[in-house]
Structures are given as structure tokens and as C-alpha cells.
Design a protein around this motif. Sequence first.
Motif, PDB file in Angstrom:
ATOM      1  N   THR A 229      -0.390  11.016   1.272  1.00  0.00           N
ATOM      2  CA  THR A 229      -0.269  10.290   0.006  1.00  0.00           C
ATOM      3  C   THR A 229      -0.875  11.107  -1.127  1.00  0.00           C
ATOM      4  O   THR A 229      -1.565  12.085  -0.908  1.00  0.00           O
ATOM      5  CB  THR A 229      -1.028   8.953   0.044  1.00  0.00           C
ATOM      6  N   GLU A 230      -0.634  10.633  -2.326  1.00  0.00           N
ATOM      7  CA  GLU A 230      -1.345  11.146  -3.492  1.00  0.00           C
ATOM      8  C   GLU A 230      -2.845  10.881  -3.294  1.00  0.00           C
ATOM      9  O   GLU A 230      -3.221  10.011  -2.515  1.00  0.00           O
ATOM     10  CB  GLU A 230      -0.834  10.422  -4.750  1.00  0.00           C
ATOM     11  N   ASN A 260      -6.659  12.428  -0.592  1.00  0.00           N
ATOM     12  CA  ASN A 260      -5.349  12.197   0.010  1.00  0.00           C
ATOM     13  C   ASN A 260      -5.499  11.519   1.375  1.00  0.00           C
ATOM     14  O   ASN A 260      -6.464  11.761   2.088  1.00  0.00           O
ATOM     15  CB  ASN A 260      -4.601  13.520   0.232  1.00  0.00           C
ATOM     16  N   PHE A 289       5.841   3.631   6.855  1.00  0.00           N
ATOM     17  CA  PHE A 289       5.372   2.831   5.714  1.00  0.00           C
ATOM     18  C   PHE A 289       5.052   1.394   6.159  1.00  0.00           C
ATOM     19  O   PHE A 289       4.078   0.793   5.726  1.00  0.00           O
ATOM     20  CB  PHE A 289       6.431   2.782   4.602  1.00  0.00           C
ATOM     21  N   ILE A 290       5.927   0.831   7.021  1.00  0.00           N
ATOM     22  CA  ILE A 290       5.714  -0.545   7.495  1.00  0.00           C
ATOM     23  C   ILE A 290       4.371  -0.634   8.210  1.00  0.00           C
ATOM     24  O   ILE A 290       3.583  -1.550   7.972  1.00  0.00           O
ATOM     25  CB  ILE A 290       6.864  -0.956   8.452  1.00  0.00           C
ATOM     26  N   LEU A 292       1.794   1.453   7.981  1.00  0.00           N
ATOM     27  CA  LEU A 292       0.671   1.717   7.066  1.00  0.00           C
ATOM     28  C   LEU A 292       0.293   0.434   6.334  1.00  0.00           C
ATOM     29  O   LEU A 292      -0.883   0.061   6.244  1.00  0.00           O
ATOM     30  CB  LEU A 292       1.050   2.804   6.041  1.00  0.00           C
ATOM     31  N   ARG A 293       1.310  -0.263   5.817  1.00  0.00           N
ATOM     32  CA  ARG A 293       1.056  -1.500   5.077  1.00  0.00           C
ATOM     33  C   ARG A 293       0.494  -2.567   6.005  1.00  0.00           C
ATOM     34  O   ARG A 293      -0.314  -3.397   5.606  1.00  0.00           O
ATOM     35  CB  ARG A 293       2.352  -2.003   4.415  1.00  0.00           C
ATOM     36  N   LEU A 299      -2.493   0.119   0.992  1.00  0.00           N
ATOM     37  CA  LEU A 299      -1.737   1.380   0.965  1.00  0.00           C
ATOM     38  C   LEU A 299      -0.351   1.183   0.358  1.00  0.00           C
ATOM     39  O   LEU A 299       0.282   2.144  -0.080  1.00  0.00           O
ATOM     40  CB  LEU A 299      -1.609   1.964   2.373  1.00  0.00           C
ATOM     41  N   GLY A 300       0.124  -0.042   0.323  1.00  0.00           N
ATOM     42  CA  GLY A 300       1.429  -0.328  -0.261  1.00  0.00           C
ATOM     43  C   GLY A 300       1.506  -0.002  -1.746  1.00  0.00           C
ATOM     44  O   GLY A 300       2.591   0.072  -2.311  1.00  0.00           O
ATOM     45  N   LEU A 302       0.350   2.866  -2.947  1.00  0.00           N
ATOM     46  CA  LEU A 302       0.304   4.327  -3.104  1.00  0.00           C
ATOM     47  C   LEU A 302       1.698   4.935  -2.974  1.00  0.00           C
ATOM     48  O   LEU A 302       2.654   4.270  -2.632  1.00  0.00           O
ATOM     49  CB  LEU A 302      -0.613   4.947  -2.041  1.00  0.00           C
ATOM     50  N   ARG A 303       1.745   6.232  -3.257  1.00  0.00           N
ATOM     51  CA  ARG A 303       2.979   6.985  -3.044  1.00  0.00           C
ATOM     52  C   ARG A 303       2.680   8.174  -2.151  1.00  0.00           C
ATOM     53  O   ARG A 303       1.570   8.711  -2.183  1.00  0.00           O
ATOM     54  CB  ARG A 303       3.543   7.459  -4.386  1.00  0.00           C
ATOM     55  N   ILE A 304       3.659   8.568  -1.366  1.00  0.00           N
ATOM     56  CA  ILE A 304       3.465   9.789  -0.576  1.00  0.00           C
ATOM     57  C   ILE A 304       4.016  10.960  -1.379  1.00  0.00           C
ATOM     58  O   ILE A 304       4.965  10.821  -2.160  1.00  0.00           O
ATOM     59  CB  ILE A 304       4.113   9.716   0.822  1.00  0.00           C
TER      60      ILE A 304
END
Lengths: 378, 461
Positions: A229-230, A260, A289-290, A292-293, A299-300, A302-304
Motif C-alpha cells: 500500500t501507500e 507502507n 483486498f477482501i 485485508l478488509r 485498510l479499506g 488505503l490504496r495499493i
Amino acid sequence: MSDNRADVLVLGGGLMGAATAFFLRRRGLSVILLERGLVGQQASGVNFGNVRRQGRFPPQLPLANRSRALWGQLPELLGEDIEFLPSGHLRVAYTDEAAGMMEAYREAARPYGLKLEVLSGNAVRARFPWLSAEVRAGSWSAEDGHANPRLAAPAFARAARRAGARIEENTEVLAIEREAAGWRLDAADGRAFRAPVLQVSAGAWGGRLAAQLGEPVPIVVRGPQMGVTEPVPYALTPVLGVTATVVGEVIYLRQVTRGNIVFGGVGHGPADLDTCRARVEPAITLRQFIQLRRMVPALGALRIIRTWSGIEGYMHDEIPVMGPSARWPDLFYAFGFCGAGFQLGPGVGDVMAELIAAGRSTTPIEPFHIARFAAKAA
Amino acid sequence: MAQPRVTIVGAGPAGTRAAELLVAAGLHPLLVDEAADNGGQIYRRQPAGFRRPPAALYGTEAGRATALHASFDALRGRIEHWPESLAWNLRDGVLHVLRGERSHALPFDALILATGATDRLIPLPGWTLPGVFTLGGAQIALKAQACAIGRRVAFLGSGPLLYLVAAQYAKAGAEVAAVLDTAPAGARWRALPLMAARPALLAKGAALLARLRRAGVPVHRGVTPLRLCPDASGARLGGIAFRQADGREAVLDCDASGLGWHLRAETQLAGLAGCGFDFDRASRQWLPRIDADGRSEVPGLYMAGDGVRLLGADGAEIAGRLAALAVLRDLGFAPPAGADPAALRRRRQAMDRFRRGLAIAFPWPAQLVAGLPDETLVCRCEAITAGELRRSAGALDAPEVNRAKAFSRVGMGRCQGRMCGLAGAEILAAARGVPVEEVGRLRGQAPVKPLPVAALREEEA
């Protein structure tokens, strides 16, 4: 050394080969390491960076413990920081069944000296309030952590070189020949390297080499599915993982102190030994993503910024090949670490050097012997 | 045959002309674009409700802009247009597009990448100060929002865009402190034989210079920028320190600046698709390998516009048409009446001569970049200095850019080297004592731009 002879030739410059070269020099043996590309460029450089013991096959824990002790000494041993952070490692469970598996593992690991604390969902959330309400239990390993895989193998190789090892990068070996005095490796550039002892530590390519040496093993190659992620303020201190019965639920993540969050898991992608390329499956990124959230809902937001893969070798029994050959007394193997070799790296190097120099290992490694496949085939 | 699935990425001049030609041949392409409306960067449309006339927004380019917009408006309903959509990955014949909160996996029979370009930058000391913009950014502020980036604006760099943006600012009524061009004054004359291929553009360039002169804007040629200096508060830009061609040092007072040295092609999708790349000497960057019509080495993948050859907007319109004709031919469709690919190729050839002339007239100051002081921040995403990058080249022995990225993190951050990559390669090459092409090309990874963790797969509810 200018005649390309040494006490030991190490074929393959991943973390295992580089660490072996380093520890061989500490035992006074001369060594030449031959690497087709650059040191640590394949699985050693692209993996998650987990310095994790919990969850390993219990008979592997003595080796993991030896390696963990070395991780704590690496800055002094190597003279370089490879960002090892003993942050603790937490696995979470979403079901009572998985929580039960955690408790069983805690009991199995206890005789090996690995202390794990299994906490209820509320207790683990009290410690780490960013965990989701779905977490039913957590298993805490206080002394595990993480490090930077991009730095580890090259740092071992540089330290080995400073200690007198020859590290030959961009040196592709075309043929392995048996001679009266040991082994000869013929490189693509026409040079021949000789030594009485050979170690094959060629990662996912180890299977091909072992087969060439008369000891075929069942190995498949896969690519880990990594992303990052950022950067955001440092908050997720432990390395995080999941205990589950379904691989699609297993996400793992760690935040580096600069912010990060590195993650992987949920599945593997294809990898190609000939093109040396492995790619991330876009569908797996979205499935990650599913998960991680699911574990950390925040984390939802954030952006990768990047994804990557690499080429890892997986043995059919999920146990690496490590130790002496069953065929040749002066041949040794350390490959096929099944996506879980990073933590073991320093220990593997130390043990292999001991095995080669002293003829025995003080750490039990019998379960990893290559002969287990020959026995099954027979 | 059944209606083939043809997708275009980018709704600028190349993408629009490609779509127009495909529609004329009876196809119904999907056009994916990051912006809210068509036009690309060069002919970016102002937001709804803004009413500045085209001449005020696009200046000398107003006629071309309105023609392109009219063509696009005529296509509405005859193409599928996905604005505000990010093509974040491309592999194995599938384009992955984030539209709203959902990611779509889109297989295609043919895909035209018309992804455009961004400013090529030099990470000068002080370039991260508030008030420092790219030339393109300064121009977009004007076109999209009718805003200037500051009260007293300096433009630093080289290339036609430097003079165009300065003239647009002067025309809009902004105070232009100066134009600082790193190109030596004599370079233009050496480039004349090649640039004569497009006399109209040469005349346009002369007109821009005349307008700047009438507006009283000083133009310094052959400057060496030293640093972007903070103002008294220390919090934002206050001036530009530079060495003049005669060796004297000076500080130009300004509260904003636009920087840029030509453009760099946006090639990430081509890289992810597995296209081959060649080093282009004129632009000193790696560009995807294509044939004369824009076919790549990957079957079904075509490219057009500044994302593959930096020919500017006119060249992009031609390249978009050529790529669309190649798609039609390869899919077995008849070209629309009047299509003349040979004539298009000839016109583009003249543009390519001009492009090579521009690179001579306004050279990329590679020596300046290679010699940036150690403390200069090169990678602003990861806050990595030139000194750290040089250490990865030296003590850590990284022979090429991807290895240096692994060690130093230059190119590993949010922009994946889109801003700093070309400068980083010059620094690495100089530190290794090799030509820049020998340190290779930074391999991009998906996502092409940051992708929200909240993104859903298309089948998810």
C-alpha cells in the motif's frame, strides 16, 4: 584462487547460497558462489519478509530457532542493517475450528521452546483495536518479526565477499561434471570451476539440478502474490497472518516503519523457470483486498501502489530439501523451501556450513533429507 | 464476423481519431479514459458550467481543440465511453479497468493504447517546494480551472511547451517572471535542417517568441539551474537560482514555477502486456517497439500517440487513425472510404524528422542531471536522495535501474518512477560510468496508478 578452485562450490546465489558462503568463510573454508543473475534476485528478494516461526511444521522449529538467534545478531555479523524488526507475529482465526487449530499448534510447538499465547477475540482486540469484530481468536508469538528481503541475500553475499568468498554473478552454469577430485562446473562464459564439495542451493531450479544429479524430486514452481500500500502512519506493529482451513482466507501483512503495508497470500500465480518470470493474477489482488478488509477494516481506506511476484519452489510434501545427497558423499542440497525459507535462511547457511566443514549438524535436519523421495519411489 | 471487441485506452487526440475511424467502419469500440471528459491533456475540456471561449483556453490550438471535441461529440452514443476509469492492469489479452468502485476484467480482440505522456522532469534541489509545478500542470490549471499557479511565475526547462505555456500565461494576464531555457542559444540553428520538415510549426514557434517579447518577458538561453529557493517563510518557492550562459549567477524572484523538459511516454500498460522496448536516442528514453502503423509485438495490441512516439498532438491524431486502420485490416474489416494509410505515414514521417530536430534544438541536459548534488531529493515518493542512489550504484554494486530500485527504493513508490525514473537512470549511469541505455528500463508493476483496497471484483455485490 585465480585457478577457479575452492574447497566448496555453491551453485545458486539466493539467501541459502549466500548465507552458506558466508558461514563457510567463518569456518575457514574457501568458497566460490556461482549465480546465474544477481544475488537474491529471485524468491529470496521478492518474498514477504516474514521472520516467523509459528505455524511451521514442528520438526522444523529447532532449525527456525537457530536461525532466529542469528537474526538477532545479523547487524554485527554482516556489518549491515537489513531492517530486522522483532515486532511479534499474530495469527488470527475467524472460526472456532481455526481457534482450536491454534491451541493444538501451541501445544505441538511447546516442546521445541516456541512459546505462543492464544487469546480470545476480545482479548486480542484489546491489544490491537484495529482488528475486525470477525476475529474470534489470536495466536501471539512475541519474538518473531520481519525484515527486508531485498537487502538480505545481497548483504550476506557482500559480507561473504569481504570475508574472502568469491561471488560470481552473471555466471550461468551449463554443466555439472563429476571428476576424480570432486566436481567441475562449466560456465557459459567458458570458465570451469572445481571443488571437492558442491552445494546446490538453486531455489525453484533446484529440482532440475537434483534430477540431473540422479536424485529427482517432486517439485512445482509457483509465484507468490505480493502487494504494497501507500505509506500511512505506523500503526500495525506485529506481522499478521491467518489460521484457516481454506487457503483463500489466508492473507498475511506487515507494516514497515516508513509506513507502507506489504501483503500477500490468498493464492499463488504461475511461474516460469525458463523465462524467469512470474506475474500477479489481477483476480487474486482483488481477492486479497477482501481478506485485508476482513482482518483490518481500516485498510479499506488505503490504496495499493505496486504488486509483484517471483519464482518459488514447492515440494509436494511442503518440506524443503536440505542436507547431504543420498548418492554422493560430497554433494549437498538446500532448496525447495516452499515459500517459507526467508526466516530459515541464516540458520540454513550456518547448518550447511557446519555440515560441510564438520561433517555433522548439531541441529536435527533429518526430516528434510532428499532420500525421503527415493524411499517413496522405491 | 461477429462484432469484435475493440477497446481504446485514452480519449486524447490519438484515442479520439482511432475511435472515429473504427465507428466509420461499423464497429462499436469501448473507450476508457481517466479524465471526466475527452480531449486528453492537450485538449482537456473545462468542467461543466465553465464558459471560457476556446481561444482563451487553447490559444493557437483552439481550432484543433474544437475540431477534436466536435468529432468526439459526434461519436457519443456510437461508442461506449467510460470516463473516470483507470486501466490498472493488462495481461494475457485482458484489460483490467476500475470504474467507480468495481474492477472489470475486459477481454479484447484488439486494444489500442493511446495513453499519452507526462512532463519529463529534473529533480532539482528544492523541487518539492510548494509553488513548483510541472509545465503540464501549470497549463492544466489554466485550461481546466482558468487559474494561474502563482502571482509571479517563472518557467524553467526546455522544449516547445516551455514557450507555449509561458505565452499562454502572458496572454491570460499572469506576470511571467522569465523563461529559463537550458538549451544553448545556438542549438536551434543546428536543428533547422530537420525542423524545416514542419515550417508551419517553426512559424508558430517564432510567433510565440514574439508574443513573449512584446509582453516584456525575459528569455534566458543556455542557463544552468542551480536550485529552487524557498521564500522568507521557508515554506514555499521564493526564487530560482541559476547560472547564465556567460557564467554569472543570478536569482530570479518568483512565487511559482513550471518545470519541464519535453515529455516522457506513459508506457506502463505496454510494459505489463509484455511488449518489447527499444532505447530511443533522440528522446533518451525506452519506447515500446511498434511497426509503422502502431502494431506491437503482442498480438491484438496496438499503440498510438505520445505514449509510444513523442510527436505531439497532430502526430497523435495521425497515429490514432493508422492504428485503427491496422486493427480493421487485422480483424478482416474493410477500411472506411477515403482512408489513405500511405499518406498518413508520409505525414507522420515529416513529423518524426521535426521531432528529432526538436531534440537537438532543446536537448535534455543529461550532464546537469548526472551531476546533481548528493543531497538532492530524486525520488519524492520515497524521499531518496541522489547520494543514496549513487551508493546503490557504488557500494551496493547495482548495475541497472531495477537492481538500484530494489536497494535504494528509487522508483518503488507511488509513482513507480514516472516522475523520477529517467533522471534516476542518468544518475545511475553516470555513477557507473556507462551510457544511460546500459542501465536499462525501469519495469513497471500493476497497478498502473494507485488502486483502492476498497475496489470490488465485478461479480461482487
